[in-house]
Structures are given as C-alpha cells and as structure tokens.
Design a protein around this motif. Structure first.
Motif, PDB file in Angstrom:
ATOM      1  N   ARG A   1       3.331  70.542  27.493  1.00 44.91           N
ATOM      2  CA  ARG A   1       2.610  70.461  28.625  1.00 44.91           C
ATOM      3  C   ARG A   1       0.913  70.714  28.215  1.00 44.91           C
ATOM      4  N   LEU A   2       0.805  71.899  27.633  1.00 39.56           N
ATOM      5  CA  LEU A   2      -0.547  72.115  27.271  1.00 39.56           C
ATOM      6  C   LEU A   2      -1.037  71.140  26.204  1.00 39.56           C
ATOM      7  N   LEU A   3      -0.405  70.561  25.424  1.00 43.63           N
ATOM      8  CA  LEU A   3      -0.857  69.531  24.449  1.00 43.63           C
ATOM      9  C   LEU A   3      -1.401  68.028  25.425  1.00 43.63           C
ATOM     10  N   ALA A   4      -0.502  67.949  26.407  1.00 43.44           N
ATOM     11  CA  ALA A   4      -0.666  66.845  27.235  1.00 43.44           C
ATOM     12  C   ALA A   4      -1.901  67.014  28.161  1.00 43.44           C
ATOM     13  N   TYR A   5      -2.120  68.269  28.458  1.00 46.26           N
ATOM     14  CA  TYR A   5      -3.453  68.488  29.174  1.00 46.26           C
ATOM     15  C   TYR A   5      -4.896  68.244  28.216  1.00 46.26           C
ATOM     16  N   VAL A   6      -4.592  68.806  27.135  1.00 46.88           N
ATOM     17  CA  VAL A   6      -5.726  68.777  25.791  1.00 46.88           C
ATOM     18  C   VAL A   6      -5.884  67.382  25.788  1.00 46.88           C
ATOM     19  N   ALA A   7      -4.806  66.455  25.547  1.00 46.42           N
ATOM     20  CA  ALA A   7      -4.896  64.974  25.204  1.00 46.42           C
ATOM     21  C   ALA A   7      -5.785  64.304  26.190  1.00 46.42           C
ATOM     22  N   ASP A   8      -5.889  64.625  27.423  1.00 45.92           N
ATOM     23  CA  ASP A   8      -6.474  64.119  28.573  1.00 45.92           C
ATOM     24  C   ASP A   8      -7.776  64.613  28.658  1.00 45.92           C
ATOM     25  N   LEU A   9      -8.269  65.498  27.905  1.00 49.84           N
ATOM     26  CA  LEU A   9      -9.723  65.890  27.707  1.00 49.84           C
ATOM     27  C   LEU A   9     -10.535  65.038  27.002  1.00 49.84           C
ATOM     28  N   PRO A  10     -11.719  64.766  27.051  1.00 51.95           N
ATOM     29  CA  PRO A  10     -12.875  64.175  26.220  1.00 51.95           C
ATOM     30  C   PRO A  10     -12.378  64.550  24.800  1.00 51.95           C
ATOM     31  N   ALA A  11     -12.877  63.696  23.809  1.00 52.83           N
ATOM     32  CA  ALA A  11     -12.390  63.988  22.487  1.00 52.83           C
ATOM     33  C   ALA A  11     -13.234  65.129  21.707  1.00 52.83           C
ATOM     34  N   PRO A  12     -14.264  65.593  22.121  1.00 52.74           N
ATOM     35  CA  PRO A  12     -14.789  66.699  21.482  1.00 52.74           C
ATOM     36  C   PRO A  12     -13.979  68.049  22.021  1.00 52.74           C
ATOM     37  N   LEU A  13     -13.218  67.845  22.988  1.00 49.54           N
ATOM     38  CA  LEU A  13     -12.498  68.996  23.489  1.00 49.54           C
ATOM     39  C   LEU A  13     -11.101  69.023  22.924  1.00 49.54           C
ATOM     40  N   ARG A  14     -10.710  68.137  21.952  1.00 48.85           N
ATOM     41  CA  ARG A  14      -9.178  68.154  21.403  1.00 48.85           C
ATOM     42  C   ARG A  14      -8.985  68.839  20.331  1.00 48.85           C
ATOM     43  N   MET A  15      -9.037  70.288  20.555  1.00 51.40           N
ATOM     44  CA  MET A  15      -8.843  71.355  19.645  1.00 51.40           C
ATOM     45  C   MET A  15      -8.273  72.597  20.066  1.00 51.40           C
ATOM     46  N   LEU A  16      -7.132  73.096  19.709  1.00 51.31           N
ATOM     47  CA  LEU A  16      -6.294  74.185  20.566  1.00 51.31           C
ATOM     48  C   LEU A  16      -5.471  75.116  19.553  1.00 51.31           C
ATOM     49  N   ARG A  17      -5.716  76.274  19.575  1.00 43.17           N
ATOM     50  CA  ARG A  17      -4.810  77.407  18.910  1.00 43.17           C
ATOM     51  C   ARG A  17      -3.578  77.295  19.728  1.00 43.17           C
ATOM     52  N   LEU A  18      -2.286  77.305  19.004  1.00 39.79           N
ATOM     53  CA  LEU A  18      -1.136  77.359  19.430  1.00 39.79           C
ATOM     54  C   LEU A  18      -0.792  78.762  19.623  1.00 39.79           C
ATOM     55  N   SER A  19       0.038  79.347  20.512  1.00 36.18           N
ATOM     56  CA  SER A  19       0.605  80.491  20.484  1.00 36.18           C
ATOM     57  C   SER A  19       1.607  80.964  19.411  1.00 36.18           C
ATOM     58  N   SER A  20       1.376  82.097  19.049  1.00 37.01           N
ATOM     59  CA  SER A  20       2.130  82.842  17.907  1.00 37.01           C
ATOM     60  C   SER A  20       3.467  83.045  18.555  1.00 37.01           C
ATOM     61  N   ASP A  21       3.674  83.237  19.874  1.00 40.23           N
ATOM     62  CA  ASP A  21       4.826  83.700  20.602  1.00 40.23           C
ATOM     63  C   ASP A  21       5.889  82.726  21.173  1.00 40.23           C
ATOM     64  N   LEU A  22       5.724  81.426  20.203  1.00 38.58           N
ATOM     65  CA  LEU A  22       6.669  80.551  20.748  1.00 38.58           C
ATOM     66  C   LEU A  22       8.219  80.705  20.436  1.00 38.58           C
ATOM     67  N   LEU A  23       8.420  81.578  19.373  1.00 37.10           N
ATOM     68  CA  LEU A  23       9.741  81.897  18.990  1.00 37.10           C
ATOM     69  C   LEU A  23       9.853  83.321  18.741  1.00 37.10           C
ATOM     70  N   PRO A  24      10.116  84.141  20.044  1.00 38.17           N
ATOM     71  CA  PRO A  24       9.954  85.548  19.803  1.00 38.17           C
ATOM     72  C   PRO A  24      10.895  86.169  18.928  1.00 38.17           C
ATOM     73  N   PHE A  25      10.444  87.178  18.365  1.00 34.58           N
ATOM     74  CA  PHE A  25      10.974  88.111  17.209  1.00 34.58           C
ATOM     75  C   PHE A  25      11.746  86.897  16.098  1.00 34.58           C
ATOM     76  N   TYR A  26      11.088  85.839  15.572  1.00 34.34           N
ATOM     77  CA  TYR A  26      11.397  85.054  14.694  1.00 34.34           C
ATOM     78  C   TYR A  26      11.800  85.768  13.407  1.00 34.34           C
ATOM     79  N   SER A  27      10.935  86.672  12.926  1.00 34.06           N
ATOM     80  CA  SER A  27      10.783  87.284  11.670  1.00 34.06           C
ATOM     81  C   SER A  27      11.727  88.791  11.726  1.00 34.06           C
ATOM     82  N   HIS A  28      11.975  89.102  13.154  1.00 35.84           N
ATOM     83  CA  HIS A  28      12.568  90.558  13.031  1.00 35.84           C
ATOM     84  C   HIS A  28      14.172  90.420  12.537  1.00 35.84           C
ATOM     85  N   PRO A  29      14.503  91.454  11.662  1.00 37.43           N
ATOM     86  CA  PRO A  29      15.825  91.335  11.130  1.00 37.43           C
ATOM     87  C   PRO A  29      16.986  91.319  12.199  1.00 37.43           C
TER      88      PRO A  29
END
Length: 342
Positions: free
Chosen positions: A66-94
């Motif tokens: 959804r956030l990418l779809a929002y950014v895709a609708d912005l003017p070309a100079p605004l199409r830059m996004l840092r994705l969240s590191s929290d997409l997969l919680p505790f992925y590296s936790h044993p």
C-alpha cells in the motif's frame, strides 16, 4: 535513476494530523508495520505465537505494498522510500528463526517479496533499508558481531527476495560504523557478508565517533552515505558542497547516483530564539543547549537556511529526509522548492 529524488522513511502520515489519534490510526495503520514482543510470544503456546507472528507479517507485507502504491502515485522526484526493518519481526532471533525457516513459509515470503520488488521497479521507486544502530559490525564483542551479522543478513534476505542485490548498489542497505574496532572490525567481518550484503551495504557518518573521514577509509569496500546533519554535529560546522571529501564520497558510489541523508534539529530551538531564516551556528547553540539536544529529528524541515544549504547537493545526490512527519515533510519541501510552476 538519473533524475534527482527526495524520499522519506518507513511510515505514512496522513495530511490532516489534527484528527483524533483513533482516526489517524484507522487511516495510517494500513500503510504502516506492526510488531509484537518476545515476552508475549514466549508467554503463549507455540502455535498461538506462530499464528500471531504470521498475521503480523501478512499485515506488514500488505502495508508495504500500500505504501509503495502511494509513492508510485507521487511525482517522479518523490519516488524514493526507505522500507521498514520491522517487516519480519524477530527474523534473526534464535527463538523465532525456525518459523521463518519452514519451507512453506519461505516459499510464501519469496512470492510476497518478489511482488513488492516488481512493484517498486515498475514504478521506478528507489528503495533502501537502514538496520538500527544495534547492528554493530565493528564491535569488539564476538556475540554482538554474530548478532549484527545475522541482523544484516536478515535485510539481505529481504533484498534478495525482492530481486535486488544482483548488481552493485541496485539497493542501498545503510549502517553506521558502530563498535570499538571501527574500520578494523568492518574489514575483519567483510568476507563473512553474503554477496548480496556486500553489493548493497553503505556506511554513513554519525554524530560522535565515526564521521566522514572514518567512512572514507572504507570507500574501497562500499559507498559512503553523507549525512549532512550528522556531519554538522560531528565537525561543528557545515560541510561545504565543494569540500574535496564530497567528490570522494561521490566516487565511492562508482557511477551510481549517491544518496545523502538530511535532517534538522527539533523545532524547540525556535523557542530559544533561533529563527526559521537563521543559519544555525554551533557556537551560539551550545550556549543554550547541549550537543545531544541537537541529535533528535524535527517534525518538518523548519529552518529555511538549512533547506537552501541542502538543495546545493541535489544536483549530485538523491536526498533521504529523516523527519518525524515522514512523507509530509518531504511534500512540504517538494512543493516549496521543486514542484513545477503552475
């Protein structure tokens, strides 16, 4: 990616921030990641914890689209996004890793991330990650190094599943040179990083120990991300756009358009007598605040002098805005300085 871009980090903010917290949560929540706690997961039955975790992951990956779809609708100079590191919680936790290593889950994640990557490429959105400062590859503590490698490779796994990491800096994954060993520690762990990680890693100067000069010592390994706010705090002055080190930073990107990070100190400086038009001089500021008070990010880019200064880099750098109001701060800046005249 030849044209200048400005971007925002991780989360969406609704333009009408005067709405009630519940109204804002209902509007913003579908765009933003959720998480849980290890304490909660450890306190319930394993199947309950697994189901809850997968529910959160499903929400997070849907939210990212959804956030990418929002950014895709912005003017070309605004199409830059840092994705969240929290997409997969505790992925590296044993204690959680086994959930993600299940073959069916791996296939499902690969399909979902592939769709996210395809969506970003089709809309020409420049993406990045920024693992937290606990990702200390230069630590002198072996267990911290192991945890940091696992955390960085978590990001590399997401990058790989999205279809990036196949060539130098097709995706930026940025870290600070954290840890007592600094450059020596980074070089020691470098061979242990995966090929995807080495293709995507960048080193950003920070406020305290490892400034621009420290990052440039690693430019043979990876690009340097110039953070002009951190540099100002670290060196007590603004790095000039024509400083010879800026050209060395650009060279470290080996032909890829560099990224610069931009933030401002918080708006409370105005109440202490510093105006929106005023150049913020370190000597004057330190008479009324501590340097640590300058670390925190502002809501919007309130100081006009600093905005004019940042603009002097835009011909050579894309600029990632680090502001609490996320996309709203970037939209303000775009509308004031970059939007075509009507």
């Amino acid at each position: 990616m030849s044209h200048p871009r400005i971007g925002f980090v991780c989360q969406y903010r609704h333009p009408v921030q005067s709405l009630s917290p519940s109204e804002l949560k209902a509007i913003e929540g579908p765009f933003n990641p959720r998480t849980t706690t290890l304490r909660w997961m450890d306190g319930v039955a394993p199947e309950v914890a697994r189901d809850k975790l997968l529910e959160i992951v499903t929400h997070n990956l849907d939210a990212q689209r959804r956030l990418l779809a929002y950014v895709a609708d912005l003017p070309a100079p605004l199409r830059m996004l840092r994705l969240s590191s929290d997409l997969l919680p505790f992925y590296s936790h044993p204690s959680v890793r086994a959930v993600y290593q299940d073959a069916a889950i791996q296939t499902w994640l690969a399909e979902r991330f592939e769709a996210i990557g395809a969506m970003a490429r089709s809309a020409d959105i420049r993406l990045s990650f920024h693992p937290g400062q606990y990702c200390a590859l230069g630590s002198d503590k072996p267990q911290v190094v192991e945890n940091s490698l696992a955390e960085f490779e978590y990001h590399a796994d997401m990058i790989r599943m999205m279809g990036y990491g196949v060539r130098f800096q097709d995706f930026k994954c940025n870290v600070h040179i954290a840890g007592r060993l600094g450059e020596e520690g980074i070089r020691a762990v470098w061979p242990r990083l995966s090929e995807v990680a080495r293709q995507c890693i960048t080193f950003e100067n920070e406020e305290k120990v490892y400034g621009v000069d420290a990052c440039l010592k690693l430019a043979d390994l990876a690009p340097v991300v110039l953070d002009i706010h951190h540099c100002w705090i670290n060196e007590n002055d603004y790095i000039a756009p024509d400083d010879p080190r800026v050209e060395r930073i650009i060279d470290s990107w080996r032909g890829v358009r560099p990224t610069l990070h931009y933030s401002q100190s918080q708006e409370h400086l105005q109440a202490l007598g510093f105006s929106t038009e005023q150049k913020l001089e370190m000597d004057a500021l330190l008479k009324v605040v501590s340097k640590r008070d300058l670390y925190g990010h502002s809501n919007r880019m309130w100081n006009h002098w600093t905005n004019d200064y940042a603009l002097k880099f835009l011909d050579r750098f894309d600029i990632m805005f680090e502001a609490k109001d996320k996309n709203l701060a970037v939209l303000d800046f775009y509308n004031e300085f970059l939007a075509p005249a009507v």
